[in-house]
Motif scaffolding. Structure first.
Motif, mmCIF file in Angstrom:
data_model
loop_
_atom_site.group_PDB
_atom_site.id
_atom_site.type_symbol
_atom_site.label_atom_id
_atom_site.label_comp_id
_atom_site.label_asym_id
_atom_site.label_seq_id
_atom_site.Cartn_x
_atom_site.Cartn_y
_atom_site.Cartn_z
ATOM 1 N N LEU A 1 -1.347 -4.909 -8.294
ATOM 2 C CA LEU A 1 -0.160 -4.117 -8.607
ATOM 3 C C LEU A 1 1.062 -4.793 -7.987
ATOM 4 C CD1 LEU A 1 1.004 -1.430 -9.793
ATOM 5 C CD2 LEU A 1 0.608 -0.413 -7.527
ATOM 6 N N LEU A 2 2.067 -5.094 -8.829
ATOM 7 C CA LEU A 2 3.291 -5.760 -8.388
ATOM 8 C C LEU A 2 4.486 -4.833 -8.590
ATOM 9 C CD1 LEU A 2 2.674 -9.207 -10.155
ATOM 10 C CD2 LEU A 2 2.076 -8.592 -7.814
ATOM 11 N N ASN A 3 5.388 -4.819 -7.629
ATOM 12 C CA ASN A 3 6.560 -3.949 -7.770
ATOM 13 C C ASN A 3 7.648 -4.617 -8.594
ATOM 14 O OD1 ASN A 3 7.860 -5.745 -6.080
ATOM 15 N ND2 ASN A 3 8.209 -4.298 -4.429
ATOM 16 N N GLU A 4 8.837 -3.998 -8.641
ATOM 17 C CA GLU A 4 9.916 -4.485 -9.507
ATOM 18 C C GLU A 4 10.418 -5.860 -9.102
ATOM 19 O OE1 GLU A 4 11.835 -2.447 -6.042
ATOM 20 O OE2 GLU A 4 10.144 -2.028 -7.375
ATOM 21 N N LYS A 5 10.139 -6.284 -7.865
ATOM 22 C CA LYS A 5 10.539 -7.612 -7.403
ATOM 23 C C LYS A 5 9.418 -8.636 -7.553
ATOM 24 C CE LYS A 5 13.814 -5.780 -4.012
ATOM 25 N NZ LYS A 5 14.185 -5.733 -2.565
ATOM 26 N N GLY A 6 8.298 -8.216 -8.103
ATOM 27 C CA GLY A 6 7.164 -9.113 -8.238
ATOM 28 C C GLY A 6 6.354 -9.259 -6.975
ATOM 29 N N LEU A 7 6.574 -8.398 -5.986
ATOM 30 C CA LEU A 7 5.833 -8.451 -4.732
ATOM 31 C C LEU A 7 4.568 -7.616 -4.827
ATOM 32 C CD1 LEU A 7 8.774 -8.058 -2.180
ATOM 33 C CD2 LEU A 7 7.879 -10.144 -3.228
ATOM 34 N N LYS B 1 -7.819 2.530 -22.134
ATOM 35 C CA LYS B 1 -7.808 1.640 -20.981
ATOM 36 C C LYS B 1 -6.645 2.036 -20.076
ATOM 37 C CE LYS B 1 -7.654 -2.292 -23.225
ATOM 38 N NZ LYS B 1 -7.668 -3.766 -23.446
ATOM 39 N N SER B 2 -6.933 2.160 -18.796
ATOM 40 C CA SER B 2 -5.900 2.664 -17.897
ATOM 41 C C SER B 2 -6.139 2.229 -16.466
ATOM 42 C CB SER B 2 -5.845 4.202 -17.955
ATOM 43 O OG SER B 2 -7.064 4.744 -17.468
ATOM 44 N N VAL B 3 -5.126 2.427 -15.644
ATOM 45 C CA VAL B 3 -5.229 2.232 -14.209
ATOM 46 C C VAL B 3 -4.726 3.510 -13.537
ATOM 47 C CG1 VAL B 3 -2.947 1.130 -14.091
ATOM 48 C CG2 VAL B 3 -4.581 0.780 -12.241
ATOM 49 N N THR B 4 -5.462 3.985 -12.549
ATOM 50 C CA THR B 4 -5.083 5.199 -11.827
ATOM 51 C C THR B 4 -4.476 4.818 -10.492
ATOM 52 O OG1 THR B 4 -6.837 6.490 -12.894
ATOM 53 C CG2 THR B 4 -5.902 7.385 -10.873
ATOM 54 N N LEU B 5 -3.263 5.326 -10.242
ATOM 55 C CA LEU B 5 -2.515 4.978 -9.044
ATOM 56 C C LEU B 5 -2.203 6.225 -8.227
ATOM 57 C CD1 LEU B 5 0.133 2.594 -10.708
ATOM 58 C CD2 LEU B 5 -2.092 1.967 -9.743
ATOM 59 N N ASN C 1 0.796 -1.224 0.000
ATOM 60 C CA ASN C 1 0.000 0.000 0.000
ATOM 61 C C ASN C 1 0.831 1.278 0.000
ATOM 62 O OD1 ASN C 1 -2.517 -1.219 -0.182
ATOM 63 N ND2 ASN C 1 -2.587 -1.560 2.015
ATOM 64 N N SER C 2 2.099 1.193 -0.411
ATOM 65 C CA SER C 2 2.850 2.417 -0.656
ATOM 66 C C SER C 2 2.262 3.133 -1.866
ATOM 67 C CB SER C 2 4.330 2.108 -0.886
ATOM 68 O OG SER C 2 4.491 1.197 -1.962
ATOM 69 N N TRP D 1 7.174 -1.907 -12.786
ATOM 70 C CA TRP D 1 6.036 -2.453 -12.057
ATOM 71 C C TRP D 1 5.006 -3.015 -13.039
ATOM 72 C CZ3 TRP D 1 4.426 0.085 -6.859
ATOM 73 C CH2 TRP D 1 5.563 0.386 -6.108
ATOM 74 N N LYS D 2 4.173 -3.929 -12.564
ATOM 75 C CA LYS D 2 3.182 -4.578 -13.419
ATOM 76 C C LYS D 2 1.781 -4.486 -12.818
ATOM 77 C CE LYS D 2 6.323 -8.021 -15.443
ATOM 78 N NZ LYS D 2 6.566 -9.478 -15.641
ATOM 79 N N VAL D 3 0.789 -4.508 -13.707
ATOM 80 C CA VAL D 3 -0.616 -4.614 -13.317
ATOM 81 C C VAL D 3 -1.137 -5.930 -13.888
ATOM 82 C CG1 VAL D 3 -2.911 -3.602 -13.476
ATOM 83 C CG2 VAL D 3 -0.913 -2.111 -13.285
ATOM 84 N N LYS D 4 -1.813 -6.734 -13.034
ATOM 85 C CA LYS D 4 -2.249 -8.076 -13.421
ATOM 86 C C LYS D 4 -3.738 -8.244 -13.196
ATOM 87 C CE LYS D 4 -1.109 -11.570 -10.757
ATOM 88 N NZ LYS D 4 -0.340 -12.629 -10.060
#
Length: 368
Positions: A339-345, A280-284, A262-263, A297-300
Motif C-alpha cells: 500500500l502506497l500513499n499519495e506521495k508513493g511512500l 477482487k478487493s483489498v480490505t484496509l 502502518n497508519s 493511494w495505490k495497491v501494488k
C-alpha cells in the motif's frame, strides 16, 4: 553506482566468530564460515585476491579471519556512523509464507550472481523496503556489545547462527561477493544511505540471511540495516526521499508527526472473484484517530503492477472497509501486496505463500 557482484550464496554453516568491543570498537563483524560443497578455490586468479576495504582502513592491514576450505560471510554488527552506531534488526520466523522461498529452494549450492532483470518479480533479489519480508514494527534498534542479556547485536545473532549449525540447516546469504570469490559482505540493507555511502544505493540489492530447516520446513529470515538509513527510498536509485530514518521510526521517544507507516493496514486480499460474485478487493483498516482520504493511494503486487484506489475512497477513524482492485492481478498462490500513499511512500505491506493464516474462500486474511 549500486554494489557490484550482488547475489545469493546457498551453503551449510560450519562455525562462526564474533568481534567484541575489545576486539574492534570501530567496525566489528560476525564472521560466519560456511561450506557450499564446491572445490573452486584453486581456480581463482591470484590477482583478484585482496583484503576487504574495512580491514585495510580499520585494522591497519590485519588480515581477515579465515579457515582453510571454508568461505566466509563478513556481517556488520555495528555502524560506522559516529552519531548513530546502532543497527536495526528484524527476524521473521515464518518466512516460509513469503513467495521467495519457492524460487530459492530450487537453487543449487554455491554462489549465484543475480542480474538486474531478476529483480522484476522481486522473487530472488532482496529489498527490505519493497519485498514485504517482515513486519517493520518488529524491528529492534540494537548496539554492538553492551552488558546484559538479549540487548545487543551479538546477543540476538548468536542463537540463530548456533542453531543453524547444530541442526545442519541450509543458509542463503545475500550480499556482495568478495573480489577474491571466497566470501560475501554487505549482508545488510544497501539503500537509503547517508551521503557518504550514497554511491552504494540501489533497489533490490539488499543483504540478508535466510535459514531453512529441511526437517521441519521452517524458514527464518534475519535482516539488518543501519539505524541511520532512510525508511523511504527512490524506486530507481535507492536514494533517500525522506529524512525519516529507522531510528526515527522505531524509537519509542520519537515525537515526529510525519511518520506514516502502518497508519493504514492491509487486513485481507481477495485475489479473484468467488462463486458469490465477490469482486477482487483489498480490505484496509485506518489505525489512526482521524479520517484518511485514500483516493490517490495505490495497491501494488509483486510484479510491480498497481491500481489507484477509487476516487471516493476514504476511511474514518478506526474504520475498516474493502476497496475494488479489479484491474490488478494478485496470484491465488503466492504474492505480495503493498500500500502506497499519495506521495508513493510505503504505508504497509504483506506477503503470502499458499494461503498462510486464515483463509475464507479465496481470500487471504492477515493478522495485525
Amino acid at each position: 553506482m549500486p554494489i557490484q557482484d550482488y547475489g545469493v550464496w546457498k551453503a551449510r554453516p560450519v562455525t562462526y566468530q564474533f568481534e567484541y568491543d575489545a576486539d574492534d570498537h570501530i567496525s566489528p563483524h560476525l564472521s560466519l564460515f560456511f561450506d557450499d560443497g564446491q572445490d573452486n578455490r584453486s581456480s581463482r586468479p591470484q590477482h583478484e585476491a585482496r583484503q576487504p576495504d574495512h580491514y585495510k582502513h580499520r585494522h591497519g592491514g590485519k588480515p581477515p579471519p579465515s579457515i582453510p576450505g571454508l568461505n566466509r560471510a563478513a556481517i556488520n554488527i555495528k555502524s560506522g556512523d559516529k552519531k548513530e552506531s546502532r543497527l536495526v534488526f528484524w527476524i521473521n520466523r515464518n518466512f516460509q509464507e513469503n513467495p521467495m522461498v519457492n524460487n530459492l529452494s530450487e537453487l543449487d549450492s554455491g554462489f549465484k550472481l543475480l542480474e538486474n532483470e531478476e529483480a522484476a518479480s522481486g522473487l530472488l533479489r532482496l529489498d527490505l523496503i519493497r519485498g514485504n519480508l517482515f513486519n517493520v514494527d518488529s524491528g529492534r534498534l540494537l548496539p554492538h556489545d553492551i552488558e546484559g542479556p538479549n540487548n545487543d547485536m551479538i546477543d540476538v545473532l548468536e542463537p540463530e547462527v548456533k542453531k543453524a549449525i547444530e541442526e545442519d540447516a541450509e543458509i542463503y546469504l545475500f550480499g556482495e561477493q568478495f573480489n577474491s570469490r571466497d566470501g560475501i559482505h554487505n549482508c545488510h540493507m544497501n539503500q537509503g544511505n547517508s551521503k557518504k555511502y550514497q554511491k552504494d544505493d540501489g533497489v533490490f540489492q539488499d543483504g540478508g540471511l535466510l535459514i531453512h530447516y529441511p526437517s521441519s520446513g521452517q524458514w527464518v529470515g534475519v535482516f539488518m540495516g543501519f539505524a541511520s538509513q532512510a525508511v523511504h527510498t527512490d524506486e530507481d536509485s535507492g536514494h533517500a526521499i525522506s529524512s525519516e530514518t529507522w531510528a526515527d521510526y522505531l524509537s519509542s521517544t520519537s515525537d515526529r508527526a510525519d511518520l506514516i507507516e502502518n497508519s493504514v493496514s492491509i487486513d485481507e486480499v481477495q485475489p479473484e472473484e468467488d462463486s458469490q460474485t465477490r469482486r477482487k478487493s483489498v480490505t484496509l483498516t485506518n489505525r489512526t484517530d482521524h479520517k484518511i482520504p485514500l483516493s490517490t493511494w495505490k495497491v501494488k503486487n509483486s510484479a510491480g503492477h498497481s491500481q489507484t484506489l477509487p476516487s471516493n475512497a476514504e476511511l474514518n477513524a478506526k474504520a475498516t472497509d474493502a476497496f475494488d482492485i479489479s484491474n490488478v492481478d494478485f496470484s491465488t498462490i503466492a504474492d505480495t501486496a503493498t500500500l502506497l500513499n499519495e506521495k508513493g511512500l510505503k504505508v504497509d505491506g504483506v506477503s503470502y505463500n499458499s494461503h498462510p493464516g486464515k483463509v475464507h474462500g479465496q481470500s487471504v486474511v492477515f493478522a495485525q
